[in-house]
Design a protein around this motif. Structure first.
Motif, PDB file in Angstrom:
ATOM      1  N   UNK A  54      14.956  -7.688  -4.539  1.00 22.48           N
ATOM      2  CA  UNK A  54      14.862  -8.743  -3.532  1.00 22.48           C
ATOM      3  C   UNK A  54      15.084  -8.153  -2.146  1.00 22.48           C
ATOM      4  N   UNK A  55      14.535  -8.852  -1.158  1.00 24.73           N
ATOM      5  CA  UNK A  55      14.768  -8.513   0.250  1.00 24.73           C
ATOM      6  C   UNK A  55      14.516  -7.037   0.550  1.00 24.73           C
ATOM      7  N   UNK A  56      13.427  -6.527  -0.006  1.00 31.63           N
ATOM      8  CA  UNK A  56      13.069  -5.125   0.211  1.00 31.63           C
ATOM      9  C   UNK A  56      12.428  -4.964   1.583  1.00 31.63           C
ATOM     10  N   UNK A  57      12.856  -3.962   2.300  1.00 27.79           N
ATOM     11  CA  UNK A  57      12.314  -3.723   3.636  1.00 27.79           C
ATOM     12  C   UNK A  57      10.947  -3.048   3.539  1.00 27.79           C
ATOM     13  N   UNK A  58       9.957  -3.653   4.191  1.00 30.01           N
ATOM     14  CA  UNK A  58       8.600  -3.129   4.175  1.00 30.01           C
ATOM     15  C   UNK A  58       8.074  -3.078   5.615  1.00 30.01           C
ATOM     16  N   UNK A  59       6.978  -2.356   5.785  1.00 28.91           N
ATOM     17  CA  UNK A  59       6.292  -2.322   7.080  1.00 28.91           C
ATOM     18  C   UNK A  59       4.845  -2.741   6.865  1.00 28.91           C
ATOM     19  N   UNK A  60       4.248  -3.253   7.918  1.00 29.16           N
ATOM     20  CA  UNK A  60       2.849  -3.679   7.894  1.00 29.16           C
ATOM     21  C   UNK A  60       2.089  -2.920   8.963  1.00 29.16           C
ATOM     22  N   UNK A  61       0.982  -2.331   8.579  1.00 28.37           N
ATOM     23  CA  UNK A  61       0.090  -1.667   9.529  1.00 28.37           C
ATOM     24  C   UNK A  61      -1.237  -2.427   9.492  1.00 28.37           C
ATOM     25  N   UNK A  62      -1.425  -3.294  10.461  1.00 32.76           N
ATOM     26  CA  UNK A  62      -2.576  -4.210  10.464  1.00 32.76           C
ATOM     27  C   UNK A  62      -3.612  -3.727  11.481  1.00 32.76           C
ATOM     28  N   UNK A  63      -4.618  -2.994  11.000  1.00 33.59           N
ATOM     29  CA  UNK A  63      -5.706  -2.540  11.875  1.00 33.59           C
ATOM     30  C   UNK A  63      -6.703  -3.652  12.136  1.00 33.59           C
ATOM     31  N   UNK A  64      -6.689  -4.695  11.312  1.00 36.90           N
ATOM     32  CA  UNK A  64      -7.654  -5.796  11.468  1.00 36.90           C
ATOM     33  C   UNK A  64      -7.139  -6.857  12.437  1.00 36.90           C
TER      34      UNK A  64
END
Length: 377
Positions: A54-64
């Motif tokens: 739960x509550x895992x830290x993630x990153x988002x790389x949104x080229x769109x």
């Protein structure tokens, strides 16, 4: 006469039972064991022994940066499984975040994601995860894929043409998802903790029980030198254990050592020193080998297994248990060994864990030596 004798015997029996109740109720230590230990174990084991992520830290790389990518990102953030740490752009930043250990998953949207989905009815999303812990990596990929599938199902309900969103999964550091990559660092931290603490505690208590410790202390050497001389053989033997574990891991289990061997041995020496200091402290506070064995084995085994992050993710535990895990040396050593061996991380990214481990070693050694001197006086 028989009835009178039986009545007197019953009164004696109940008086003995009542006396034992009085003894138990007056003994606070016994009451703590009887009522406090079950409650504490149920609470700790109930919260700590879970493989749920739960509550895992993630990153988002949104080229769109289009409506479709934003909706999926919002769904990820709204779930209980993920916390979006930050939004990154370059792959170099993503790799650096993985090496720092600040994230476990990266979600990457290619350019023109929504256009590919609308006109080509198909689009791809890249999922990159830290597979140094293969169980957690698989779980996170399954959670993310499930959220993506739910969004795809909603699109298909609204449109007659079926849409397909294909997650492209990339497992960093352990593409084959071998369990040994997580198993070996955890076993190293567990073995060194138990061997160092238990052997040191028993060795010094044995000298005290046989009366030879007093003979050593009246020698020209200072008490500190006597204690340190007792621990040096175990330091050397523990380093030999490290060598044997690494040889078996590399040649039999195919676990790589991607980082510096010298750094790994330096960190192991620091961890062993902390464990030996803890063993000295236990030996000073106990009077028998049996007591030292019980404390060093049972008192060190459970915290190392539960709060090192080896068996159970610390991030999923309640905040008080997360705070408690910070005083367990095995937690920091496990992070260091896994980072050096699997990720190839250097001291530049491990300075915080190294300083914490060094502070623990100095603190334990200081209170051990001070307690020993006070006892002699």
């Amino acid at each position: 006469m028989k009835s009178i004798s039986r009545q007197f015997s019953n009164q004696q029996f109940f008086s003995f039972v009542r006396k034992e109740f009085y003894h138990v109720m007056r003994d606070r230590k016994t009451l703590l064991i009887l009522f406090g230990m079950p409650v504490a174990q149920i609470l700790i084991f109930g919260f700590a022994l879970t493989n749920e992520v739960k509550n895992t830290r993630i990153v988002v790389s949104d080229y769109a940066n289009d409506p479709a990518s934003r909706r999926i990102t919002e769904r990820m953030a709204a779930s209980n499984y993920f916390d979006i740490e930050r939004r990154l752009v370059s792959h170099r930043e993503i790799e650096s975040a993985f090496k720092e250990g600040t994230i476990k998953l990266a979600l990457i949207f290619p350019a023109q994601f929504n256009e590919s989905l609308s006109h080509g009815n198909s689009a791809q999303i890249q999922l990159i995860t830290d597979a140094s812990d293969p169980n957690t990596a698989n779980t996170l990929v399954n959670y993310a894929s499930s959220i993506i599938r739910d969004y795809q199902a909603e699109l298909n309900m609204l449109h007659s043409v079926p849409y397909s969103i294909i997650p492209e999964v990339r497992m960093l550091y352990n593409p084959q998802l071998k369990g040994a990559h997580s198993f070996v660092p955890g076993v190293m931290s567990l073995i060194l903790m138990l061997v160092c603490v238990m052997m040191t505690a028993i060795s010094i208590v044995k000298e005290k029980e046989t009366g030879t410790m007093e003979i050593l202390l009246v020698s020209p050497f200072k008490p500190m030198l006597v204690i340190v001389s007792k621990t040096i053989p175990y330091l050397i033997l523990s380093l030999i254990n490290v060598v044997s574990i690494l040889l078996l891991s590399v040649f039999l289990l195919d676990v790589p050592v991607n980082g510096s061997i010298l750094l790994l041995f330096a960190e192991s020496t620091l961890y062993i020193t902390a464990c030996l200091s803890l063993g000295i402290f236990i030996s000073i506070k106990t009077a028998t080998q049996q007591a030292a064995m019980t404390i060093s084995l049972m008192g060190m085994l459970l915290p190392t297994v539960m709060f090192s992050g080896f068996m159970f993710p610390i991030e999923n535990m309640p905040v008080p248990l997360q705070v408690l895990s910070n005083i367990v040396p095995a937690k920091w050593y496990y992070i260091i060994v896994k980072s050096i061996m699997i990720k190839g991380t250097g001291l530049a990214l491990l300075w915080k864990e190294t300083l914490i481990l060094m502070a623990m070693a100095i603190f334990l050694l200081t209170i051990s030596l001070k307690s020993f001197k006070t006892r002699l006086e």
